[in-house]
Motif scaffolding. Structure first.
Motif, mmCIF file in Angstrom:
data_model
loop_
_atom_site.group_PDB
_atom_site.id
_atom_site.type_symbol
_atom_site.label_atom_id
_atom_site.label_comp_id
_atom_site.label_asym_id
_atom_site.label_seq_id
_atom_site.Cartn_x
_atom_site.Cartn_y
_atom_site.Cartn_z
ATOM 1 N N ILE A 96 0.846 -1.204 0.000
ATOM 2 C CA ILE A 96 0.000 0.000 0.000
ATOM 3 C C ILE A 96 0.879 1.251 0.000
ATOM 4 O O ILE A 96 0.644 2.194 -0.762
ATOM 5 C CB ILE A 96 -0.945 -0.010 1.219
ATOM 6 N N LEU A 97 1.891 1.244 0.856
ATOM 7 C CA LEU A 97 2.825 2.375 0.916
ATOM 8 C C LEU A 97 3.469 2.629 -0.438
ATOM 9 O O LEU A 97 3.528 3.774 -0.906
ATOM 10 C CB LEU A 97 3.908 2.094 1.968
ATOM 11 N N GLU A 98 3.916 1.561 -1.072
ATOM 12 C CA GLU A 98 4.589 1.701 -2.369
ATOM 13 C C GLU A 98 3.659 2.331 -3.409
ATOM 14 O O GLU A 98 4.066 3.218 -4.175
ATOM 15 C CB GLU A 98 5.079 0.337 -2.852
ATOM 16 N N LYS A 99 2.413 1.884 -3.417
ATOM 17 C CA LYS A 99 1.457 2.428 -4.387
ATOM 18 C C LYS A 99 1.170 3.904 -4.122
ATOM 19 O O LYS A 99 1.065 4.708 -5.055
ATOM 20 C CB LYS A 99 0.166 1.606 -4.360
ATOM 21 N N LEU A 100 1.053 4.269 -2.857
ATOM 22 C CA LEU A 100 0.803 5.673 -2.512
ATOM 23 C C LEU A 100 1.981 6.562 -2.904
ATOM 24 O O LEU A 100 1.804 7.657 -3.431
ATOM 25 C CB LEU A 100 0.508 5.799 -1.018
ATOM 26 N N VAL A 101 3.191 6.080 -2.634
ATOM 27 C CA VAL A 101 4.394 6.849 -2.979
ATOM 28 C C VAL A 101 4.521 6.991 -4.491
ATOM 29 O O VAL A 101 4.769 8.084 -5.017
ATOM 30 C CB VAL A 101 5.647 6.188 -2.375
ATOM 31 N N ASN A 102 4.321 5.878 -5.190
ATOM 32 C CA ASN A 102 4.477 5.884 -6.654
ATOM 33 C C ASN A 102 3.400 6.707 -7.362
ATOM 34 O O ASN A 102 3.626 7.202 -8.472
ATOM 35 C CB ASN A 102 4.481 4.458 -7.203
ATOM 36 N N SER A 103 2.251 6.851 -6.718
ATOM 37 C CA SER A 103 1.174 7.631 -7.341
ATOM 38 C C SER A 103 1.541 9.111 -7.442
ATOM 39 O O SER A 103 1.016 9.822 -8.296
ATOM 40 C CB SER A 103 -0.115 7.497 -6.535
ATOM 41 N N LYS A 104 2.436 9.550 -6.557
ATOM 42 C CA LYS A 104 2.874 10.957 -6.500
ATOM 43 C C LYS A 104 1.713 11.927 -6.284
ATOM 44 O O LYS A 104 1.828 13.118 -6.557
ATOM 45 C CB LYS A 104 3.661 11.331 -7.765
ATOM 46 N N ARG A 105 0.611 11.401 -5.772
ATOM 47 C CA ARG A 105 -0.544 12.267 -5.499
ATOM 48 C C ARG A 105 -0.536 12.792 -4.064
ATOM 49 O O ARG A 105 -1.279 13.711 -3.743
ATOM 50 C CB ARG A 105 -1.850 11.497 -5.745
ATOM 51 N N TYR A 106 0.305 12.165 -3.226
ATOM 52 C CA TYR A 106 0.281 12.496 -1.806
ATOM 53 C C TYR A 106 1.691 12.724 -1.264
ATOM 54 O O TYR A 106 2.654 12.130 -1.742
ATOM 55 C CB TYR A 106 -0.383 11.372 -0.996
ATOM 56 N N LYS A 107 1.756 13.558 -0.229
ATOM 57 C CA LYS A 107 2.966 13.632 0.589
ATOM 58 C C LYS A 107 2.870 12.453 1.562
ATOM 59 O O LYS A 107 1.842 12.284 2.232
ATOM 60 C CB LYS A 107 2.985 14.958 1.360
ATOM 61 N N VAL A 108 3.888 11.621 1.632
ATOM 62 C CA VAL A 108 3.841 10.424 2.488
ATOM 63 C C VAL A 108 4.982 10.491 3.495
ATOM 64 O O VAL A 108 6.158 10.482 3.123
ATOM 65 C CB VAL A 108 3.927 9.132 1.643
#
Length: 205
Positions: A96-108
């Motif tokens: 899940i973390l990887e997908k959120l980071v790769n989406s570049k839509r969010y600051k993580v």
């Protein structure tokens, strides 16, 4: 609801499996009742959390040995064998973390209760910790969740607006503390449930 722009992850229990049981169940020869008593009465969660807030491990160990000399060897094992308590990554959440980071839509970013003396071990062991824009480590800040100060530090450091952030933690107490500051808290239980909880907040992977 404001559009979510930041995802804040806890680490232990969400992305990294850590459990004193990995050492002490063996030490107590599989006797879970004895192990549970020791961890609830001697090397307690509250005692360990004090070190998460920056208290020196060696000093904490020595002081506890003075209080309970009959358990000296067991007490010394807590930090002496700490690396054995560090399990592997919680794979589903790392995905899940990887997908959120790769989406570049969010600051993580990450916000963790962790001793500054042991956190470098995790940094070396888990490559995914380098994916975060930044990590707030309680031991470095000399405070910890659920105290307001550490949430304020996180919000200020990464220029986060509370109502535009989601905070994921396996400890309900920490989630509730985030909620009081206007941060949208998610109580983590499983990676599968987390996906559903994120979707409810209009975050698709």
């Amino acid at each position: 609801m404001s559009k979510i722009k930041t995802i804040i992850f806890d680490l232990g229990g969400v992305l990294i499996d850590w459990n004193p049981e990995y050492v002490f169940l063996d030490v107590f020869q599989g006797n879970r009742e004895k192990m549970d008593w020791f961890l609830k009465n001697i090397c307690t969660s509250a005692w360990n959390e004090n070190q998460d807030a920056g208290y020196p491990l060696e000093k904490a160990t020595q002081e506890l040995v003075l209080q309970h000399p009959e358990y000296a060897e067991l007490i010394k094992m807590f930090y002496g064998r700490w690396t054995e308590m560090l399990g592997g990554p919680i794979a589903g959440t790392v995905d899940i973390l990887e997908k959120l980071v790769n989406s570049k839509r969010y600051k993580v970013v990450a916000l963790t209760n962790w001793s500054q003396e042991t956190f470098p071990i995790a940094l070396e062991r888990f490559e995914f910790l380098k994916w975060f824009e930044g990590i707030v480590v309680s031991g470095d800040e000399k405070t910890r969740k659920p105290f307001k100060a550490i949430y304020d530090i996180t919000l200020k450091r990464f220029k986060i607006k509370p109502d535009q952030a989601i905070f994921i933690d396996d400890n309900l107490r920490n989630v509730e503390a985030a909620n009081t500051l206007g941060i949208h808290g998610i109580h983590f239980k499983t990676p599968e449930l987390l996906i559903q909880q994120l979707e409810k907040n209009n975050i698709s992977l």
